[in-house]
Scaffold this motif. Structure first.
Motif, PDB file in Angstrom:
ATOM      1  N   ALA A  57     -38.955 -60.557  36.992  1.00  0.00           N
ATOM      2  CA  ALA A  57     -38.232 -59.722  36.028  1.00  0.00           C
ATOM      3  C   ALA A  57     -37.885 -60.513  34.775  1.00  0.00           C
ATOM      4  CB  ALA A  57     -36.972 -59.164  36.677  1.00  0.00           C
ATOM      5  N   LYS A  58     -37.517 -61.781  34.986  1.00  0.00           N
ATOM      6  CA  LYS A  58     -37.178 -62.624  33.827  1.00  0.00           C
ATOM      7  C   LYS A  58     -38.392 -62.828  32.924  1.00  0.00           C
ATOM      8  CE  LYS A  58     -33.479 -65.269  36.072  1.00  0.00           C
ATOM      9  NZ  LYS A  58     -33.032 -66.628  36.493  1.00  0.00           N
ATOM     10  N   VAL A  59     -39.532 -63.125  33.566  1.00  0.00           N
ATOM     11  CA  VAL A  59     -40.747 -63.329  32.770  1.00  0.00           C
ATOM     12  C   VAL A  59     -41.092 -62.064  31.986  1.00  0.00           C
ATOM     13  CG1 VAL A  59     -43.228 -63.726  32.888  1.00  0.00           C
ATOM     14  CG2 VAL A  59     -41.661 -65.103  34.279  1.00  0.00           C
ATOM     15  N   ALA A  60     -41.011 -60.928  32.655  1.00  0.00           N
ATOM     16  CA  ALA A  60     -41.320 -59.663  31.988  1.00  0.00           C
ATOM     17  C   ALA A  60     -40.339 -59.395  30.839  1.00  0.00           C
ATOM     18  CB  ALA A  60     -41.272 -58.519  33.000  1.00  0.00           C
ATOM     19  N   ALA A  61     -39.041 -59.681  31.061  1.00  0.00           N
ATOM     20  CA  ALA A  61     -38.034 -59.441  30.029  1.00  0.00           C
ATOM     21  C   ALA A  61     -38.255 -60.353  28.820  1.00  0.00           C
ATOM     22  CB  ALA A  61     -36.639 -59.647  30.606  1.00  0.00           C
ATOM     23  N   VAL A  62     -38.583 -61.633  29.105  1.00  0.00           N
ATOM     24  CA  VAL A  62     -38.851 -62.560  27.998  1.00  0.00           C
ATOM     25  C   VAL A  62     -40.059 -62.082  27.197  1.00  0.00           C
ATOM     26  CG1 VAL A  62     -39.602 -64.901  27.433  1.00  0.00           C
ATOM     27  CG2 VAL A  62     -37.778 -64.557  29.102  1.00  0.00           C
ATOM     28  N   LEU A  64     -41.050 -59.017  26.891  1.00  0.00           N
ATOM     29  CA  LEU A  64     -40.619 -57.852  26.118  1.00  0.00           C
ATOM     30  C   LEU A  64     -39.861 -58.260  24.863  1.00  0.00           C
ATOM     31  CD1 LEU A  64     -39.472 -55.516  29.037  1.00  0.00           C
ATOM     32  CD2 LEU A  64     -41.409 -55.125  27.502  1.00  0.00           C
ATOM     33  N   LEU A  65     -38.975 -59.265  24.989  1.00  0.00           N
ATOM     34  CA  LEU A  65     -38.214 -59.725  23.824  1.00  0.00           C
ATOM     35  C   LEU A  65     -39.116 -60.447  22.822  1.00  0.00           C
ATOM     36  CD1 LEU A  65     -34.876 -60.898  25.477  1.00  0.00           C
ATOM     37  CD2 LEU A  65     -35.301 -58.833  24.136  1.00  0.00           C
ATOM     38  N   ALA A  66     -40.143 -61.139  23.329  1.00  0.00           N
ATOM     39  CA  ALA A  66     -41.103 -61.758  22.419  1.00  0.00           C
ATOM     40  C   ALA A  66     -41.847 -60.686  21.617  1.00  0.00           C
ATOM     41  CB  ALA A  66     -42.088 -62.624  23.198  1.00  0.00           C
ATOM     42  N   ALA A  67     -42.245 -59.616  22.307  1.00  0.00           N
ATOM     43  CA  ALA A  67     -42.881 -58.498  21.618  1.00  0.00           C
ATOM     44  C   ALA A  67     -41.907 -57.854  20.631  1.00  0.00           C
ATOM     45  CB  ALA A  67     -43.367 -57.468  22.633  1.00  0.00           C
ATOM     46  N   PHE A  68     -40.636 -57.792  21.030  1.00  0.00           N
ATOM     47  CA  PHE A  68     -39.572 -57.297  20.155  1.00  0.00           C
ATOM     48  C   PHE A  68     -39.574 -58.086  18.840  1.00  0.00           C
ATOM     49  CE2 PHE A  68     -35.338 -57.542  18.423  1.00  0.00           C
ATOM     50  CZ  PHE A  68     -34.768 -56.292  18.599  1.00  0.00           C
ATOM     51  N   MET A 103     -36.068 -53.604  23.909  1.00  0.00           N
ATOM     52  CA  MET A 103     -34.798 -54.249  24.214  1.00  0.00           C
ATOM     53  C   MET A 103     -34.145 -53.633  25.454  1.00  0.00           C
ATOM     54  SD  MET A 103     -31.401 -54.595  21.784  1.00  0.00           S
ATOM     55  CE  MET A 103     -31.097 -52.816  21.830  1.00  0.00           C
ATOM     56  N   ILE A 104     -34.114 -52.317  25.534  1.00  0.00           N
ATOM     57  CA  ILE A 104     -33.486 -51.653  26.682  1.00  0.00           C
ATOM     58  C   ILE A 104     -34.257 -51.960  27.968  1.00  0.00           C
ATOM     59  CG2 ILE A 104     -32.967 -49.399  27.684  1.00  0.00           C
ATOM     60  CD1 ILE A 104     -32.407 -48.419  24.810  1.00  0.00           C
ATOM     61  N   SER A 105     -35.580 -52.008  27.856  1.00  0.00           N
ATOM     62  CA  SER A 105     -36.388 -52.345  29.047  1.00  0.00           C
ATOM     63  C   SER A 105     -36.056 -53.747  29.534  1.00  0.00           C
ATOM     64  CB  SER A 105     -37.879 -52.249  28.704  1.00  0.00           C
ATOM     65  OG  SER A 105     -38.231 -50.931  28.355  1.00  0.00           O
ATOM     66  N   ALA A 106     -35.908 -54.696  28.603  1.00  0.00           N
ATOM     67  CA  ALA A 106     -35.548 -56.068  28.983  1.00  0.00           C
ATOM     68  C   ALA A 106     -34.177 -56.106  29.633  1.00  0.00           C
ATOM     69  CB  ALA A 106     -35.600 -56.982  27.757  1.00  0.00           C
ATOM     70  N   ALA A 107     -33.220 -55.314  29.111  1.00  0.00           N
ATOM     71  CA  ALA A 107     -31.864 -55.285  29.675  1.00  0.00           C
ATOM     72  C   ALA A 107     -31.866 -54.671  31.075  1.00  0.00           C
ATOM     73  CB  ALA A 107     -30.940 -54.507  28.744  1.00  0.00           C
ATOM     74  N   LEU A 108     -32.653 -53.623  31.262  1.00  0.00           N
ATOM     75  CA  LEU A 108     -32.711 -52.985  32.582  1.00  0.00           C
ATOM     76  C   LEU A 108     -33.341 -53.906  33.619  1.00  0.00           C
ATOM     77  CD1 LEU A 108     -33.781 -49.359  31.558  1.00  0.00           C
ATOM     78  CD2 LEU A 108     -31.531 -50.113  32.354  1.00  0.00           C
ATOM     79  N   LEU A 109     -34.278 -54.737  33.207  1.00  0.00           N
ATOM     80  CA  LEU A 109     -34.930 -55.642  34.150  1.00  0.00           C
ATOM     81  C   LEU A 109     -34.051 -56.824  34.528  1.00  0.00           C
ATOM     82  CD1 LEU A 109     -38.570 -55.805  32.685  1.00  0.00           C
ATOM     83  CD2 LEU A 109     -37.887 -54.826  34.893  1.00  0.00           C
ATOM     84  N   GLY A 113     -27.078 -58.857  28.619  1.00  0.00           N
ATOM     85  CA  GLY A 113     -27.142 -59.827  27.535  1.00  0.00           C
ATOM     86  C   GLY A 113     -28.351 -59.630  26.639  1.00  0.00           C
ATOM     87  N   ALA A 114     -29.400 -58.968  27.148  1.00  0.00           N
ATOM     88  CA  ALA A 114     -30.584 -58.697  26.321  1.00  0.00           C
ATOM     89  C   ALA A 114     -30.239 -57.794  25.154  1.00  0.00           C
ATOM     90  CB  ALA A 114     -31.678 -58.059  27.173  1.00  0.00           C
ATOM     91  N   LEU A 115     -29.127 -57.059  25.287  1.00  0.00           N
ATOM     92  CA  LEU A 115     -28.711 -56.185  24.190  1.00  0.00           C
ATOM     93  C   LEU A 115     -28.207 -56.980  22.985  1.00  0.00           C
ATOM     94  CD1 LEU A 115     -26.889 -53.337  26.166  1.00  0.00           C
ATOM     95  CD2 LEU A 115     -29.261 -53.416  25.344  1.00  0.00           C
ATOM     96  N   GLY A 116     -28.152 -58.299  23.106  1.00  0.00           N
ATOM     97  CA  GLY A 116     -27.782 -59.127  21.961  1.00  0.00           C
ATOM     98  C   GLY A 116     -28.785 -58.992  20.818  1.00  0.00           C
ATOM     99  N   ALA A 117     -29.963 -58.450  21.117  1.00  0.00           N
ATOM    100  CA  ALA A 117     -30.968 -58.227  20.070  1.00  0.00           C
ATOM    101  C   ALA A 117     -30.650 -57.009  19.207  1.00  0.00           C
ATOM    102  CB  ALA A 117     -32.344 -58.062  20.702  1.00  0.00           C
ATOM    103  N   THR A 118     -29.546 -56.322  19.502  1.00  0.00           N
ATOM    104  CA  THR A 118     -29.168 -55.134  18.731  1.00  0.00           C
ATOM    105  C   THR A 118     -29.008 -55.452  17.248  1.00  0.00           C
ATOM    106  OG1 THR A 118     -28.053 -54.179  20.657  1.00  0.00           O
ATOM    107  CG2 THR A 118     -27.476 -53.287  18.497  1.00  0.00           C
ATOM    108  N   ALA A 119     -28.552 -56.671  16.946  1.00  0.00           N
ATOM    109  CA  ALA A 119     -28.362 -57.041  15.538  1.00  0.00           C
ATOM    110  C   ALA A 119     -29.666 -56.910  14.751  1.00  0.00           C
ATOM    111  CB  ALA A 119     -27.824 -58.464  15.444  1.00  0.00           C
ATOM    112  N   PHE A 120     -30.788 -57.218  15.391  1.00  0.00           N
ATOM    113  CA  PHE A 120     -32.072 -57.096  14.712  1.00  0.00           C
ATOM    114  C   PHE A 120     -32.445 -55.631  14.493  1.00  0.00           C
ATOM    115  CE2 PHE A 120     -32.093 -61.205  16.798  1.00  0.00           C
ATOM    116  CZ  PHE A 120     -32.588 -62.038  15.809  1.00  0.00           C
TER     117      PHE A 120
END
Length: 377
Positions: A57-62, A64-68, A103-109, A113-120
């Protein structure tokens, strides 16, 4: 997370070497102001890595955030190419939808804390559409983040999650306001430039046609008087009228295209012909070479308008033109220049003189009758 680069048509544009529009530095490089903050994506990625989720899940979330991050950068790089804020809004909403999904997919996985990307996401929203729409969208996204934190019970972590979006809203809001103020200022300058150019063309056409048509009228009256007494002389006058009409047409075309420059020597000759045709005795003291070269154009325009007024309005019998190193004096023994048309014409010359650093004065001639037009510097 701010960018000062507005859509292409909203900023200043210059012309490139091949005649194509060339964007100013903000248009070309302003996106860097938004992209440079991508380093702060490290914090939501750290939260994902430190979460209690499985390794997969961590790898997938990272990922997703990289794609973000890639989508965020692509959005800011493309923004200066938009034709308007309306197009920026349409494209921006698509970009925001993709960013939220990632971002939401990363947070659900993994972790909230993944919602910290909201600023972007908020930074993207602040440059999507009009300022009012962008503010409403950014505040809505921030409020949604607060609601999610309350629902998940993670409001204690809310400070470092909510504060960045609020900072982005304030800083980008100020940036947008400055951009729009600059656009309004540029548009006002453009409008003032158009008004000034219209006034210039109107003034030049007035000066050119007023002088030429006055001479044509005088010669037409003379030809009418001569047509029975001296047909050959009348034909010569008519031929001159034809020539003057062609010259006037050429002058008007050149004036409208902004290419006309009055030449003092030509104006002196034209003044003599006009006075002679009107039956006004005249004397020219000095020559074009006596006048300071820096002021010969304004002297030429002044002489043109002054002689036009003498022929048309003054009912004078004699006119004297004096050219010196520091000015021009045109005197006549007529009835003055009370006529409104004459005053209007001299008003245009006065504006020209002021623009050239000279001063135009109009008053009674020394002989206490007639008119004295004088330009000095």
């Amino acid at each position: 997370m701010t960018s000062a680069a507005p859509p292409a048509t909203m900023g200043s544009v210059t012309t490139g070497e091949q005649g194509e529009p060339a964007r100013d530095p903000w248009q070309r490089f302003g996106w860097l102001m938004g992209v440079v903050w991508i380093v702060f994506l490290f914090f939501p990625i750290s939260s994902v890595i430190e979460s209690e989720a499985s390794a997969g899940a961590k790898v997938a979330a990272v990922a997703l955030l990289a794609a973000f991050g890639v989508v965020y950068i692509a959005g800011f790089v493309a923004r200066p190419n938009f034709d308007s804020w309306e197009e920026s809004r349409a494209r921006g909403l698509i970009t925001i939808g993709i960013l939220l999904a990632l971002m939401i997919s990363a947070a659900l996985l993994t972790d909230v804390g993944a919602l910290g990307a909201t600023a972007f996401v908020v930074a993207t929203a602040m440059f999507s559409g009009s300022l009012r729409f962008a503010l409403a969208l950014a505040l809505t996204l921030t409020a949604a983040l607060v609601v999610v934190l309350v629902i998940t019970g993670d409001i204690s972590r809310g400070l470092w999650l909510i504060l960045p979006p609020l900072i982005v809203i304030v800083t980008t809001g100020v940036t947008r306001a400055l951009i729009e103020a600059g656009v309004r200022h540029d548009e006002m300058d453009r409008q003032l430039g158009l008004v000034a150019e219209r006034e210039r063309v109107a003034r030049d056409v007035h000066d050119t046609l007023g002088h030429s048509l006055t001479i044509v009228t005088v010669k037409a009256e003379l030809a009418e008087r001569l047509i029975d007494r001296d047909p050959d002389a009348a034909r010569r006058e008519i031929a001159q009228i034809r020539s003057l009409s062609r010259e006037a047409l050429a002058e008007v075309r050149a004036t409208v295209s902004g290419l006309r420059v009055a030449r003092l020597g030509d104006e002196i000759d034209s003044a003599c012909r006009a006075l002679e045709g009107a039956g006004i005795a005249h004397e020219v003291r000095g020559a074009a070479d006596d006048v300071d070269p820096r002021y010969r154009i304004i002297v030429a325009w002044t002489l043109r308008e002054a002689i036009t007024n003498v022929v048309r309005h003054a009912r004078a019998r004699r006119c004297t033109v004096t050219l010196t190193a520091d000015g021009l004096v045109v005197e006549d023994d007529g009835v003055g220049i009370a006529d409104a048309d004459a005053v209007a014409g001299l008003r245009g010359v006065r504006e020209r003189a002021a623009g050239a650093g000279a001063t135009l004065t109009v008053g009674r001639a020394d002989r206490d009758q007639g008119t004295r037009v004088e330009v000095r510097w």
